[in-house]
Design a protein around this motif. Structure first.
Motif, PDB file in Angstrom:
ATOM      1  N   GLY A 419      45.207  32.343  24.301  1.00 16.55           N
ATOM      2  CA  GLY A 419      45.606  33.742  24.231  1.00 16.55           C
ATOM      3  C   GLY A 419      44.774  34.623  25.138  1.00 16.55           C
ATOM      4  O   GLY A 419      44.460  35.778  24.801  1.00 16.55           O
ATOM      5  N   LEU A 420      44.403  34.105  26.312  1.00 20.53           N
ATOM      6  CA  LEU A 420      43.557  34.817  27.269  1.00 20.53           C
ATOM      7  C   LEU A 420      44.373  35.238  28.477  1.00 20.53           C
ATOM      8  O   LEU A 420      45.437  34.670  28.762  1.00 20.53           O
ATOM      9  CB  LEU A 420      42.389  33.923  27.702  1.00 20.53           C
ATOM     10  CG  LEU A 420      41.510  33.371  26.565  1.00 20.53           C
ATOM     11  CD1 LEU A 420      40.622  32.247  27.076  1.00 20.53           C
ATOM     12  CD2 LEU A 420      40.666  34.480  25.956  1.00 20.53           C
ATOM     13  N   VAL A 421      43.867  36.226  29.213  1.00 16.93           N
ATOM     14  CA  VAL A 421      44.532  36.697  30.425  1.00 16.93           C
ATOM     15  C   VAL A 421      44.154  35.775  31.577  1.00 16.93           C
ATOM     16  O   VAL A 421      42.975  35.483  31.802  1.00 16.93           O
ATOM     17  CB  VAL A 421      44.124  38.149  30.750  1.00 16.93           C
ATOM     18  CG1 VAL A 421      44.818  38.627  32.024  1.00 16.93           C
ATOM     19  CG2 VAL A 421      44.468  39.066  29.580  1.00 16.93           C
ATOM     20  N   ASP A 422      45.142  35.316  32.321  1.00 18.08           N
ATOM     21  CA  ASP A 422      44.916  34.405  33.446  1.00 18.08           C
ATOM     22  C   ASP A 422      44.700  35.232  34.713  1.00 18.08           C
ATOM     23  O   ASP A 422      45.626  35.866  35.223  1.00 18.08           O
ATOM     24  CB  ASP A 422      46.118  33.470  33.607  1.00 18.08           C
ATOM     25  CG  ASP A 422      45.907  32.426  34.687  1.00 18.08           C
ATOM     26  OD1 ASP A 422      44.778  32.341  35.220  1.00 18.08           O
ATOM     27  OD2 ASP A 422      46.866  31.707  35.015  1.00 18.08           O
ATOM     28  N   LEU A 423      43.469  35.229  35.235  1.00 18.37           N
ATOM     29  CA  LEU A 423      43.124  35.982  36.441  1.00 18.37           C
ATOM     30  C   LEU A 423      42.743  35.023  37.561  1.00 18.37           C
ATOM     31  O   LEU A 423      42.167  33.966  37.316  1.00 18.37           O
ATOM     32  CB  LEU A 423      41.957  36.946  36.166  1.00 18.37           C
ATOM     33  CG  LEU A 423      42.205  38.038  35.124  1.00 18.37           C
ATOM     34  CD1 LEU A 423      40.932  38.845  34.909  1.00 18.37           C
ATOM     35  CD2 LEU A 423      43.343  38.947  35.560  1.00 18.37           C
ATOM     36  N   GLU A 424      43.065  35.416  38.786  1.00 18.55           N
ATOM     37  CA  GLU A 424      42.784  34.548  39.936  1.00 18.55           C
ATOM     38  C   GLU A 424      41.500  34.933  40.662  1.00 18.55           C
ATOM     39  O   GLU A 424      41.107  34.278  41.618  1.00 18.55           O
ATOM     40  CB  GLU A 424      43.950  34.614  40.928  1.00 18.55           C
ATOM     41  CG  GLU A 424      44.238  36.019  41.410  1.00 18.55           C
ATOM     42  CD  GLU A 424      45.499  36.082  42.243  1.00 18.55           C
ATOM     43  OE1 GLU A 424      45.737  37.147  42.830  1.00 18.55           O
ATOM     44  OE2 GLU A 424      46.229  35.092  42.315  1.00 18.55           O
ATOM     45  N   TRP A 425      40.823  35.998  40.193  1.00 25.92           N
ATOM     46  CA  TRP A 425      39.614  36.459  40.868  1.00 25.92           C
ATOM     47  C   TRP A 425      38.419  35.580  40.541  1.00 25.92           C
ATOM     48  O   TRP A 425      38.325  35.003  39.468  1.00 25.92           O
ATOM     49  CB  TRP A 425      39.306  37.907  40.488  1.00 25.92           C
ATOM     50  CG  TRP A 425      40.361  38.874  40.922  1.00 25.92           C
ATOM     51  CD1 TRP A 425      41.400  39.350  40.171  1.00 25.92           C
ATOM     52  CD2 TRP A 425      40.512  39.457  42.212  1.00 25.92           C
ATOM     53  NE1 TRP A 425      42.169  40.199  40.903  1.00 25.92           N
ATOM     54  CE2 TRP A 425      41.649  40.292  42.169  1.00 25.92           C
ATOM     55  CE3 TRP A 425      39.789  39.370  43.401  1.00 25.92           C
ATOM     56  CZ2 TRP A 425      42.083  41.024  43.266  1.00 25.92           C
ATOM     57  CZ3 TRP A 425      40.215  40.098  44.494  1.00 25.92           C
ATOM     58  CH2 TRP A 425      41.351  40.903  44.423  1.00 25.92           C
ATOM     59  N   ASP A 426      37.470  35.501  41.478  1.00 29.72           N
ATOM     60  CA  ASP A 426      36.262  34.696  41.315  1.00 29.72           C
ATOM     61  C   ASP A 426      35.285  35.432  40.399  1.00 29.72           C
ATOM     62  O   ASP A 426      34.944  36.585  40.635  1.00 29.72           O
ATOM     63  CB  ASP A 426      35.621  34.441  42.683  1.00 29.72           C
ATOM     64  CG  ASP A 426      34.483  33.440  42.610  1.00 29.72           C
ATOM     65  OD1 ASP A 426      34.109  33.045  41.487  1.00 29.72           O
ATOM     66  OD2 ASP A 426      33.954  33.057  43.671  1.00 29.72           O
ATOM     67  N   GLY A 427      34.814  34.758  39.351  1.00 31.92           N
ATOM     68  CA  GLY A 427      33.867  35.377  38.436  1.00 31.92           C
ATOM     69  C   GLY A 427      32.535  35.710  39.073  1.00 31.92           C
ATOM     70  O   GLY A 427      31.771  36.531  38.551  1.00 31.92           O
ATOM     71  N   GLN A 428      32.232  35.100  40.222  1.00 31.33           N
ATOM     72  CA  GLN A 428      30.976  35.397  40.908  1.00 31.33           C
ATOM     73  C   GLN A 428      30.957  36.798  41.510  1.00 31.33           C
ATOM     74  O   GLN A 428      29.928  37.243  42.023  1.00 31.33           O
ATOM     75  CB  GLN A 428      30.728  34.358  42.015  1.00 31.33           C
ATOM     76  CG  GLN A 428      30.483  32.956  41.493  1.00 31.33           C
ATOM     77  CD  GLN A 428      29.263  32.858  40.592  1.00 31.33           C
ATOM     78  OE1 GLN A 428      28.301  33.595  40.747  1.00 31.33           O
ATOM     79  NE2 GLN A 428      29.307  31.947  39.630  1.00 31.33           N
ATOM     80  N   LEU A 429      32.100  37.509  41.450  1.00 27.67           N
ATOM     81  CA  LEU A 429      32.112  38.904  41.896  1.00 27.67           C
ATOM     82  C   LEU A 429      31.175  39.757  41.049  1.00 27.67           C
ATOM     83  O   LEU A 429      30.826  40.877  41.434  1.00 27.67           O
ATOM     84  CB  LEU A 429      33.527  39.472  41.837  1.00 27.67           C
ATOM     85  CG  LEU A 429      34.494  38.979  42.917  1.00 27.67           C
ATOM     86  CD1 LEU A 429      35.911  39.437  42.614  1.00 27.67           C
ATOM     87  CD2 LEU A 429      34.062  39.478  44.287  1.00 27.67           C
ATOM     88  N   LYS A 430      30.777  39.239  39.887  1.00 30.57           N
ATOM     89  CA  LYS A 430      29.801  39.935  39.057  1.00 30.57           C
ATOM     90  C   LYS A 430      28.464  40.064  39.774  1.00 30.57           C
ATOM     91  O   LYS A 430      27.702  40.986  39.524  1.00 30.57           O
ATOM     92  CB  LYS A 430      29.625  39.169  37.745  1.00 30.57           C
ATOM     93  CG  LYS A 430      28.599  39.758  36.791  1.00 30.57           C
ATOM     94  CD  LYS A 430      28.689  39.155  35.416  1.00 30.57           C
ATOM     95  CE  LYS A 430      28.336  37.697  35.386  1.00 30.57           C
ATOM     96  NZ  LYS A 430      28.276  37.172  33.993  1.00 30.57           N
ATOM     97  N   ARG A 431      28.198  39.125  40.686  1.00 31.19           N
ATOM     98  CA  ARG A 431      26.887  39.089  41.342  1.00 31.19           C
ATOM     99  C   ARG A 431      26.943  39.298  42.852  1.00 31.19           C
ATOM    100  O   ARG A 431      25.926  39.510  43.471  1.00 31.19           O
ATOM    101  CB  ARG A 431      26.215  37.741  41.078  1.00 31.19           C
ATOM    102  CG  ARG A 431      26.026  37.420  39.610  1.00 31.19           C
ATOM    103  CD  ARG A 431      25.305  36.103  39.437  1.00 31.19           C
ATOM    104  NE  ARG A 431      25.098  35.769  38.038  1.00 31.19           N
ATOM    105  CZ  ARG A 431      25.953  35.117  37.282  1.00 31.19           C
ATOM    106  NH1 ARG A 431      27.096  34.701  37.816  1.00 31.19           N
ATOM    107  NH2 ARG A 431      25.703  34.856  36.026  1.00 31.19           N
TER     108      ARG A 431
END
Length: 453
Positions: A419-431
């Motif tokens: 039940g999660l949102v499927d995103l194509e962005w890289d999680g490393q954008l946090k850093r």
């Protein structure tokens, strides 16, 4: 003498029940049994939260006396019906496809003329809309709750609107910090010490089926004790799909994910070799079974990493490798881009979806704001850790399918089941900053919509 007897009597009254409860919890955790106390505790909390929600709704209704507040409610309802979007966006920006325009033909037709500076205003407006509804950075903050859970770290300000809520809040504060937190810390210390000591001892045994059995039993026992340190109430679904070997991938919310999954199955870990206390744990665990710890110099060599993973996967006697392909923690609302490395090595992947119930506590670790100790203390001072784990059927790489497509297909299944949102962005954008290639794609597609004579 009388004072000594009195002191011993006080100690017996205060500490003997606690030692008995602690001993009972450890024994039950070691055997993989439960008396159902945690689930009853969770049900009681839900009733208390429901009572608090009713009080808050009554308080908010009293404050809504003018027409403006009523209009805001109607707008909020209409927004809820449309979805979570604040604005209706005409253009979406994708990490892999650049600009996505629903009616590209109509827009291109209207812009078939020599370039004017005003032509950029349409896309500027869409860019501002994308900033307003940034779906990336919102995934690195705590999940917003629909109702208050009597924790000041969520929806602060509700604990003084009612005498009963105020009493409940302070009683809960005493229970969480004066009773549950010390008890959980002791359990965490015992579980960690037991894991280090037993795996170090097992490491001296010769390789055999007996050693593998002992390691699996000790691993399950230790992680179950550690899960009790968070009052973890875990529901496992489709356990017949558990991985026996190969590669197991899961979405990532917190380092606690390892404990949650290791309460039901044994895994080999993969990661960078650490120093200090974490290094002690890594070396002890590596003696008992085959984990993969990389040195800093070796991490940069993708071929060496892939080779060690391949050798591990091909050996059916070794435990399945647990990998979190996102590479960073996401806030329990979505799944972000999976790195393709593990999907290049294994043709069969065992997906697992993990979803926490944020009403009882926030499991998300924002590593850029809190260190691991603070994160663990936040969880241990929360009400409980409630989550669901879904074991999905193994997924096989299809003929002609590349690693990226395979990773996206597995990610989509995990998002759907959890039940999660499927995103194509890289999680490393946090850093880090966005890649230059991501910036060029929208620019190239924008230029194609304008005809320059």
């Amino acid at each position: 003498m009388e004072q000594e007897h009195l002191l011993l009597a006080v100690i017996s009254v205060l500490f003997l029940p606690m030692f008995f409860i602690l001993f009972t919890v450890i024994v039950l955790a070691s055997l993989g049994k439960s008396l159902g106390v945690r689930r009853r505790y969770v049900k009681l909390l839900l009733k208390i939260f429901q009572f608090g929600k009713a009080k808050i709704e009554l308080h908010e209704k009293k404050q809504q006396t003018d027409e403006n507040s009523e209009d805001e409610d109607e707008n909020a309802k209409s927004n809820d019906e449309k979805g979570s979007h604040v604005i209706e966006r005409e253009i979406a920006i994708s990490a892999t496809q650049g600009i996505k325009i629903p009616d590209i033909a109509a827009i291109s037709e209207s812009m078939k003329h020599e370039f004017h500076l005003t032509d950029v205003m349409y896309f500027t407006k869409c860019g501002v809309e994308a900033i307003i509804e940034d779906e990336v950075t919102s995934r690195f903050t705590a999940e917003e709750l629909q109702s208050w859970n009597l924790l000041t770290r969520n929806n602060d300000g509700y604990h003084f609107i009612s005498v009963r809520l105020t009493i409940l809040y302070f009683v809960g504060l005493l229970i969480r910090y004066c009773m549950l937190f010390p008890f959980r810390v002791v359990l965490a210390v015992i579980g960690t010490a037991w894991l280090i000591a037993t795996t170090a001892i097992i490491g001296y045994l010769p390789n055999s089926n007996c050693k593998r059995f002992l390691n699996q039993y000790v691993s399950l026992m230790s992680h179950r004790i550690l899960s009790r340190a968070f009052s973890a109430t875990i529901t496992y679904h489709n356990r017949e799909n558990r991985a026996k070997n190969g590669i197991c991938v899961a979405n990532h919310t917190s380092p606690i994910d390892v404990i949650i999954l290791s309460c039901d199955n044994c895994y080999a870990m993969v990661g960078q070799a650490q120093g200090g206390f974490m290094g002690i744990m890594q070396r002890a665990m590596a003696r008992a079974t085959a984990h993969i710890w990389f040195e800093r110099s070796e991490v940069k060599d993708r071929n060496a990493v892939a080779q060690r993973l391949q050798e591990h996967v091909e050996d059916e006697q070794k435990l399945p490798i647990l990998i979190f392909p996102e590479g960073t923690c996401i806030n329990n609302t979505s799944v972000m881009m999976f790195k393709k490395g593990s999907f290049e090595v294994g043709k069969v992947i065992y997906p697992v979806a993990v979803k926490y119930d944020s009403r009882f506590g926030d499991a998300f670790w924002n590593s850029s704001k809190k260190n691991l100790v603070l994160h663990l203390s936040d969880i241990m001072s929360s009400w409980a850790l409630v989550c669901d784990v879904w074991y999905l059927p193994p997924m096989t790489k299809m003929d002609g399918e590349d690693a990226v497509s395979f990773a996206n297909r597995v990610k989509a299944e995990i998002a759907r089941k959890g039940g999660l949102v499927d995103l194509e962005w890289d999680g490393q954008l946090k850093r880090m900053q966005a890649k230059e290639s991501w910036r060029k794609k929208p620019q190239e597609q924008y230029s194609k919509t304008i005809k320059i004579d």
